[in-house]
Design a protein around this motif. Structure first.
Motif, PDB file in Angstrom:
ATOM      1  N   SER A  76       0.816  -1.208   0.000  1.00  0.00           N
ATOM      2  CA  SER A  76       0.000   0.000   0.000  1.00  0.00           C
ATOM      3  C   SER A  76       0.849   1.257   0.000  1.00  0.00           C
ATOM      4  O   SER A  76       0.351   2.329  -0.268  1.00  0.00           O
ATOM      5  N   GLU A 129       0.698   3.467  -3.164  1.00  0.00           N
ATOM      6  CA  GLU A 129      -0.374   4.442  -3.365  1.00  0.00           C
ATOM      7  C   GLU A 129       0.021   5.811  -2.839  1.00  0.00           C
ATOM      8  O   GLU A 129      -0.548   6.815  -3.212  1.00  0.00           O
ATOM      9  N   ALA A 130       0.949   5.834  -1.917  1.00  0.00           N
ATOM     10  CA  ALA A 130       1.334   7.105  -1.302  1.00  0.00           C
ATOM     11  C   ALA A 130       2.409   7.821  -2.116  1.00  0.00           C
ATOM     12  O   ALA A 130       3.038   8.736  -1.647  1.00  0.00           O
ATOM     13  N   ASP A 144      -8.733   0.096   8.669  1.00  0.00           N
ATOM     14  CA  ASP A 144      -9.705   1.007   8.060  1.00  0.00           C
ATOM     15  C   ASP A 144     -10.627   1.505   9.177  1.00  0.00           C
ATOM     16  O   ASP A 144     -10.436   1.135  10.344  1.00  0.00           O
ATOM     17  N   HIS A 196      -9.336   7.539   9.950  1.00  0.00           N
ATOM     18  CA  HIS A 196      -9.005   7.712   8.529  1.00  0.00           C
ATOM     19  C   HIS A 196      -9.623   8.964   7.917  1.00  0.00           C
ATOM     20  O   HIS A 196      -9.116   9.472   6.922  1.00  0.00           O
ATOM     21  N   THR A 197     -10.756   9.424   8.477  1.00  0.00           N
ATOM     22  CA  THR A 197     -11.485  10.537   7.851  1.00  0.00           C
ATOM     23  C   THR A 197     -11.828  11.603   8.884  1.00  0.00           C
ATOM     24  O   THR A 197     -11.705  11.383  10.098  1.00  0.00           O
ATOM     25  N   ALA A 219      -3.695   5.411   7.700  1.00  0.00           N
ATOM     26  CA  ALA A 219      -4.205   6.355   6.694  1.00  0.00           C
ATOM     27  C   ALA A 219      -3.055   7.122   6.045  1.00  0.00           C
ATOM     28  O   ALA A 219      -3.072   7.391   4.841  1.00  0.00           O
ATOM     29  N   ARG A 226      -1.031   4.897   3.764  1.00  0.00           N
ATOM     30  CA  ARG A 226      -1.759   4.606   2.528  1.00  0.00           C
ATOM     31  C   ARG A 226      -1.796   5.814   1.603  1.00  0.00           C
ATOM     32  O   ARG A 226      -1.600   5.687   0.404  1.00  0.00           O
ATOM     33  N   HIS A 227      -2.044   7.004   2.169  1.00  0.00           N
ATOM     34  CA  HIS A 227      -2.293   8.169   1.302  1.00  0.00           C
ATOM     35  C   HIS A 227      -1.193   9.222   1.324  1.00  0.00           C
ATOM     36  O   HIS A 227      -1.259  10.166   0.556  1.00  0.00           O
ATOM     37  N   HIS A 278      -2.731  13.687   3.390  1.00  0.00           N
ATOM     38  CA  HIS A 278      -4.007  13.229   3.938  1.00  0.00           C
ATOM     39  C   HIS A 278      -4.356  13.998   5.225  1.00  0.00           C
ATOM     40  O   HIS A 278      -5.534  14.153   5.555  1.00  0.00           O
ATOM     41  N   THR A 319      -6.382  16.829   4.085  1.00  0.00           N
ATOM     42  CA  THR A 319      -7.724  16.389   3.682  1.00  0.00           C
ATOM     43  C   THR A 319      -8.607  16.186   4.908  1.00  0.00           C
ATOM     44  O   THR A 319      -9.739  16.665   4.958  1.00  0.00           O
TER      45      THR A 319
END
Ligand SMILES: Cc1cc2nc3c(=O)[nH]c(=O)nc-3n(C[C@H](O)[C@H](O)[C@H](O)COP(=O)(O)O)c2cc1C
Length: 325
Positions: A68, A71-72, A219, A248-249, A269, A272-273, A277, A280
């Motif tokens: 993963s 993806e970053a 997650d 994560h969010t 998170a 992964r990003h 992030h 975000t």
């Protein structure tokens, strides 16, 4: 919009912290995390066994998360081997010199003993705080839950006696009497409680007859367990509360805050990003608060804790019955 918080007695502009792990291994990445707005950084743990020089069997993290990282983009910390005690101190000094945000060191151990004096060296090397990861497999049949808990409380007491910097304790979710244990740590002087450790995943290779250890990224489905633990403690302990696991969010952070968390740590998170992030998630928090007319995180903190919701049973036994209806 006021996202500010106080965690471990430190004033932070918002609750988004980089949790313990490989994100703090590389100075360029550390700077990127600061640029992206991280409020604080926790370095990976140094293990008791590394300090005492004992053989460590597979304590370093398996590379199952390596895929993963792609993806970053270029934010792909190489999975590194654990640092030895001297390298750890040196790395801490370098990280402290590279950024302005508070940097916490992390120690992982189970037995009270000489290795604890190492905490002083971390303080002297500039750590702004210490996160103690007291994970005990508790598979020794001669040790009771009370024995295991006593050891942890003794460790916290001893460390608190010798340090000036704040000490947070990172807990495992598998405890017989979690709230009582948390209160004992609070009384022993822990400045913060971090809920909860995520375990390595164990599987069995039935052909090679090997135990396979992996550490997949999380997650948001990991969050509810932490919300429940945090909601049970909010307003009932002096220590600050942080959630680690499943953040994560922006909505995850809002939920954590309503449960009573002063800070939220992210590892998966960000692996992964990448560091952006953090921006975000911060934007998501702000726009949600604007839409729902909240002026500050402080005013919502703990409003859904066990103490403050009208139906505390919703967190506990009744939940089961209702879910089965
Ligand atoms: C690759 C990796 C390495 C980690 N290393 C540590 C560590 O050294 N010490 C520690 O206390 N936690 C460590 N963790 C656990 C994280 O700090 C965090 O508690 C856990 O991943 C749950 O948060 P998340 O859902 O944001 O990933 C590690 C996690 C990952 C994925």
């Amino acid at each position: 919009m006021d996202l500010s918080t106080t965690y471990l007695g430190l004033s932070l502009p918002h609750p988004l912290i980089v949790g313990a792990g490989p994100l703090g291994d590389d100075l360029d990445n550390v700077r990127k995390l600061e640029d992206a707005g991280a409020a604080m950084l926790v370095l990976r743990s140094l293990y008791e066994e590394e300090i005492t020089g004992e053989q460590m069997d597979g304590f370093t993290y398996e590379e199952s998360h390596a895929d993963s990282f792609a993806e970053a983009g270029n934010f792909a910390p190489e999975p590194t081997m654990a640092l030895g005690p001297d390298e750890y101190l040196e790395h801490l000094r370098r990280v402290k010199a590279a950024v302005h945000i508070p940097v916490m060191a992390s120690l992982n151990g189970v037995t009270p003993g000489g290795w604890l004096s190492y905490a002083r060296l971390l303080e002297e090397a500039g750590a702004d705080g210490l996160e103690l990861h007291l994970y005990h497999a508790a598979s020794d049949m001669a040790m009771s839950a009370a024995d295991v808990e006593r050891q942890s409380v003794d460790i916290v007491r001893e460390i608190k006696r010798s340090l000036r910097i704040p000490v947070a304790v990172k807990l495992a979710p598998l405890l017989t009497a979690f709230a009582h244990f948390a209160r004992q740590l609070d009384e022993a002087g822990a400045n913060g409680l971090v809920l909860f450790t995520r375990f390595h995943r164990i599987d069995l290779d039935v052909i090679e007859l090997e135990v396979i250890r992996t550490l997949p990224l999380s997650d948001s489905s990991e969050l509810p367990l932490r919300l429940r633990g945090t909601a049970a403690l909010a307003g009932r302990v002096k220590a600050s509360l942080a959630i680690t696991g499943g953040i994560h969010t922006g909505i995850d952070v809002i939920k954590a805050t309503m449960a009573g968390a002063h800070a939220t740590q992210m590892v998966s998170a960000l692996l992964r990003h990448g560091p952006d992030h953090l921006r975000t998630v911060r934007r998501e928090i702000e726009s949600w608060m604007q839409e729902h007319e909240w002026a500050s995180l402080n005013e919502m903190r703990g409003n859904m804790s066990l103490q403050r919701i009208p139906d505390p049973a919703a967190y506990e036994r009744a939940n089961f019955r209702m879910a089965l209806r």
